[in-house]
Write an enzyme that holds these catalytic residues in place. Structure first.
Site, PDB file in Angstrom:
ATOM      1  N   SER A   1       0.954  -1.163   0.002  1.00 27.20           N
ATOM      2  CA  SER A   1      -0.065   0.173  -0.148  1.00 27.20           C
ATOM      3  C   SER A   1       0.871   1.367   0.004  1.00 27.20           C
ATOM      4  O   SER A   1       2.099   1.312   0.502  1.00 27.20           O
ATOM      5  CB  SER A   1      -0.827   0.063   1.319  1.00 27.20           C
ATOM      6  OG  SER A   1      -0.208   0.426   2.450  1.00 27.20           O
ATOM      7  N   ASP A   2       0.122   2.620  -0.541  1.00 20.91           N
ATOM      8  CA  ASP A   2       0.881   3.764  -0.310  1.00 20.91           C
ATOM      9  C   ASP A   2       0.966   4.125   1.135  1.00 20.91           C
ATOM     10  O   ASP A   2       0.266   3.455   2.156  1.00 20.91           O
ATOM     11  CB  ASP A   2       0.510   4.630  -1.330  1.00 20.91           C
ATOM     12  CG  ASP A   2       1.556   5.801  -1.696  1.00 20.91           C
ATOM     13  OD1 ASP A   2       1.463   6.392  -2.599  1.00 20.91           O
ATOM     14  OD2 ASP A   2       2.478   5.663  -0.797  1.00 20.91           O
ATOM     15  N   PHE A   3       1.654   4.995   1.569  1.00 20.95           N
ATOM     16  CA  PHE A   3       1.993   5.567   2.879  1.00 20.95           C
ATOM     17  C   PHE A   3       0.712   5.899   3.778  1.00 20.95           C
ATOM     18  O   PHE A   3      -0.095   6.820   3.133  1.00 20.95           O
ATOM     19  CB  PHE A   3       2.895   6.783   2.755  1.00 20.95           C
ATOM     20  CG  PHE A   3       3.612   7.208   3.991  1.00 20.95           C
ATOM     21  CD1 PHE A   3       2.825   7.737   4.963  1.00 20.95           C
ATOM     22  CD2 PHE A   3       4.808   6.934   4.162  1.00 20.95           C
ATOM     23  CE1 PHE A   3       3.614   8.266   6.167  1.00 20.95           C
ATOM     24  CE2 PHE A   3       5.656   7.246   5.310  1.00 20.95           C
ATOM     25  CZ  PHE A   3       4.915   7.846   6.324  1.00 20.95           C
ATOM     26  N   GLY A   4       0.187   4.860   4.453  1.00 22.34           N
ATOM     27  CA  GLY A   4      -0.903   5.327   5.319  1.00 22.34           C
ATOM     28  C   GLY A   4      -2.039   4.916   4.799  1.00 22.34           C
ATOM     29  O   GLY A   4      -3.545   5.285   5.022  1.00 22.34           O
ATOM     30  N   ALA A   5      -2.099   4.547   3.274  1.00 18.74           N
ATOM     31  CA  ALA A   5      -3.537   4.509   2.357  1.00 18.74           C
ATOM     32  C   ALA A   5      -4.331   3.539   3.073  1.00 18.74           C
ATOM     33  O   ALA A   5      -5.784   3.904   2.873  1.00 18.74           O
ATOM     34  CB  ALA A   5      -2.988   4.237   0.990  1.00 18.74           C
TER      35      ALA A   5
END
Ligand code: GLC
Length: 715
Positions: A261-265
């Site tokens: 996943s992307d950052f904190g997504a």
């Protein structure tokens, strides 16, 4: 896939692992306690010791990584090494031009070599995976991340994808490679209004025809990982988009790698409003096929509850853990030690620096050169070098510069002093990069008045480009415009160099500058490469990978648009155009001037009739009619004028470079297959229809400059 021994090892590990240890392998922490840095904090090291962290990002410097790795291998129950990750987009210590700039070289061999060089340097610092290549098709210069992309065209993006995956991974055969991550899937470049992290609402056709091809190419090339994008796609956040990630990418394309996943997504699914809590968010992501949670705590906190509630099965958890362990095995990280971080020799580093100069010079695009004011040559003159980018070094590295250093970067003014020792060179910044008023105008104007000609070095700060850097007015900041206008008022020969992460909408500058060079952010060799072009030591060969808008009001403007029922006709008010501006971009895709002149003298096709599965060779004769040797990139397009859906006015299917001495003629050969003239149906499956196809070849997407011929497809 992992080899048999690793498979058996992974089976045994899965057998032995507790749920907490399994979820640990799906959890990525950020160095420095979450802010990025050279170390993991004590609490994080405790998590590693307990098997609650399986990968880390944003840790730079070998010592800290090795200490964290030693805890994972020697002090955790299972001794599984950490997967060390970083954004190495265009270099690690040696910084190459930003991807948008590198795309302007139209040179897959170069793209592969710079990726390999970056991998060698990053792997020497124990990095094992990079969050690159970024493959978002970008047609909106308001979006700061256009800087990270290979531009507006899906075919070009696909070639870029293949080259970068080859270069970073080289089959993951040895420890001087990086696992590559195709990001950000999908259609992130189509964010509404060019606004970062915004929604995307496009047709299924645009998704399949424009935004997915580079990712499909990356998967075919064996990319190890994929990162879903932050945006929702028609209301479904990509991080939980089971249709795209699972049904299409995993099942139809057969992608067996890891999704990160992307950052904190993952936790952002609560903000999107599709999950009530972390347990629901974890279930949605796991069912969509996302394996690793980047720093959001959704898997560590949400998965145990999701399992208790029966929202997901243990089987899905095991499948995700198996994919992560398989990647670690492919990287040599299951042998109970780190990868060994093979060091890069000093000779090799020198080769990387030379490569950075070659990449930089080939990425520069000469947009305008009225009266051949360039190259700077002949008798020594007095040159005023004005602007905030003239002696800038950090800016030249762009927004994602990993371990790159400003002090190892050449700037324009220093390079000019070296290249033109007899000239009288005076440097005045004249202005800061941003602000309302130029704070050094008087000194700059005095220098300009005393000079024979002026070199303006203008553009963006690297912080105005890349992630979280959307600009509603993607031109020059007011202070720089005022500085430039004052210089233009002197009516002296003036050359402008634009350093930016996007095409800048500055029509006023193109009207008044005698010459304009698009330099993008060229990396360590910025000054040297720019001055090679300014002095003619290098005959500029770069061409635009994006259309260059006149004004922000035209955005998105790109060559692959559909005809509409009323194509723009200046003589007919009721056609698709503006009443206050031209429809065409200021410069088309593929535009780029040379100090010589190339002519397209003929085109030959190997056949005029193609059946499904047939190949076609297109030969294009190009001549150098000027007085200087040079390199020309020619493009092959096609147009399908009649199909079951309206087809774009031009579709790119080839780009090839040829070096020609003054007066020499050569022939470029493009090889395509009949399937290359097909298009996706509503489900995204390729289809080929019978009918006429127009084949076009030439120097850019400027239709009037293209050679044309027709073939017939028998589907
Ligand atoms: C960022 C970016 C992504 C990057 C990741 C890790 O938010 O969106 O491109 O790879 O976080 O730095």
């Amino acid at each position: 896939m992992a080899d048999d021994i690793s498979e058996r090892h992974i089976d045994a590990l899965l057998e032995d692992m507790t749920l907490a240890e399994k979820i640990g392998q799906l959890t990525m922490a950020r160095g420095g306690g979450g802010t990025g840095g050279p170390e993991l904090m004590d609490a994080q090291l405790d998590d590693v010791r307990a098997g609650r962290i399986g990968s880390i990002l944003d840790m730079w410097g070998v010592d800290g990584v090795r200490r964290a790795q030693a805890v994972a291998v020697n002090e955790s129950r299972l001794g599984i090494p950490l997967l060390v990750t970083l954004d190495v987009l265009h270099g690690y210590e040696t910084i190459f031009p930003i991807p948008l700039a590198e795309a302007a070289a139209f040179d897959p061999e170069l793209w592969e070599r710079t990726a390999q060089a970056a991998a060698e340097e990053a792997a020497a610092s124990d990095v094992a995976l990079t969050f690159a290549p970024m493959l978002d098709v970008a047609r909106d210069p308001r979006w700061g991340r256009i800087a990270e992309s290979p531009g507006e065209d899906p075919w070009l993006g696909a070639r870029f994808a293949e080259a970068k995956v080859r270069g970073f991974q080289r089959g993951l055969a040895d420890a001087s490679t990086l696992a590559a991550t195709a990001k950000h899937l999908g259609a992130y470049g189509a964010v509404m209004a060019g606004r970062e992290y915004n929604s995307v609402d496009i047709s299924a056709r645009s998704l399949h025809e424009v935004h997915l091809p580079p990712f499909a190419a990356a998967v075919r090339a064996g990319v190890a990982a994929i990162m879903p994008s932050f945006n929702d796609l028609a209301g479904v956040p990509m991080t939980a988009n089971a249709f795209v990630l699972r049904d299409l990418v995993r099942e139809r394309w057969g992608f067996g790698g890891v999704m990160i996943s992307d950052f904190g997504a993952m936790a952002e699914l609560l903000v999107h409003g599709v999950a009530a809590d972390l347990a629901e968010a974890a279930a949605l992501c796991l069912k969509a096929g996302v394996d690793i949670d980047m720093v959001s705590d959704t898997y560590p906190k949400g998965l145990p509850v999701a399992l208790e509630r029966g929202l997901v099965s243990q089987t899905l958890v095991d499948e995700a853990v198996r994919r992560v362990l398989t990647l670690k095995a492919r990287l040599g990280l299951l042998k109970g030690k780190s990868r060994g971080s093979p060091q890069v020799s000093s000779e090799r580093r020198l080769e990387h620096r030379a490569l950075a100069l070659d990449a930089a010079r080939r990425s520069l695009v000469l947009l305008r050169n009225e009266g051949d004011v360039l190259p700077l040559s002949g008798e020594a003159r007095r040159l005023a070098v004005i602007g905030p980018l003239a002696a800038a070094r950090q800016e030249m590295l762009g927004p994602w510069y990993a371990a790159g250093k400003a002090e190892e970067t050449s700037d324009v003014f220093s390079a000019l002093q070296h290249a033109l020792p007899e000239w009288t060179l005076v440097h005045e910044p004249g202005s800061a990069i941003s602000g309302a008023e130029p704070d050094g105008l008087d000194a700059a104007m005095e220098a300009a008045r005393q000079a024979d000609m002026v070199l303006l070095c203008l553009g963006e700060g690297s912080g105005m480009s890349g992630e979280a850097a959307s600009r509603a007015r993607p031109g020059l900041p007011d202070c720089q415009r005022k500085l430039a206008e004052a210089v233009f008022a002197l009516k002296k020969p003036t050359v402008a160099v634009l350093c930016a992460g996007r095409p800048l909408t500055v029509p006023w500058l193109f009207e008044k500058a005698n010459a304009v060079l698009a330099a993008w952010f060229p990396g360590n060799a910025a000054g040297a490469a720019i001055v090679e072009v300014l002095t003619g030591a290098w005959n500029p060969s770069g061409k635009l990978p994006v259309s260059w808008p006149v004004d922000v009001g035209q955005i998105p403007v790109f060559f692959g648009r559909r005809p509409t029922g009323r194509p723009a006709d200046p003589k007919d008010a009721c056609t698709s155009k503006y009443i206050d501006m031209q429809v065409a971009p200021l410069f088309p895709f593929g535009h780029g001037l040379s100090y010589t002149r190339f002519a397209y003298r003929g085109m030959r096709l190997s056949s005029e009739n193609l059946n499904a599965g047939d190949s076609l060779t297109v030969e294009v004769d190009v001549a150098n009619e000027g007085k200087r040797d040079g390199e020309e990139t020619a493009f092959l397009f096609f147009r399908d004028p009649l199909a079951s859906v309206a087809r774009p006015l031009l579709e790119l299917r080839g780009a090839a470079r040829i070096a020609l001495a003054a007066g020499q003629q050569g022939t470029l050969r493009f090889h395509v297959k009949s399937e290359d003239f097909g298009f996706p149906d509503e489900q995204g499956n390729p289809c080929l229809e019978a009918g006429e196809i127009e084949i076009l070849a030439g120097p850019s997407a400027e239709r009037g400059a293209l050679l044309s011929a027709r073939i017939h497809i028998e589907a």
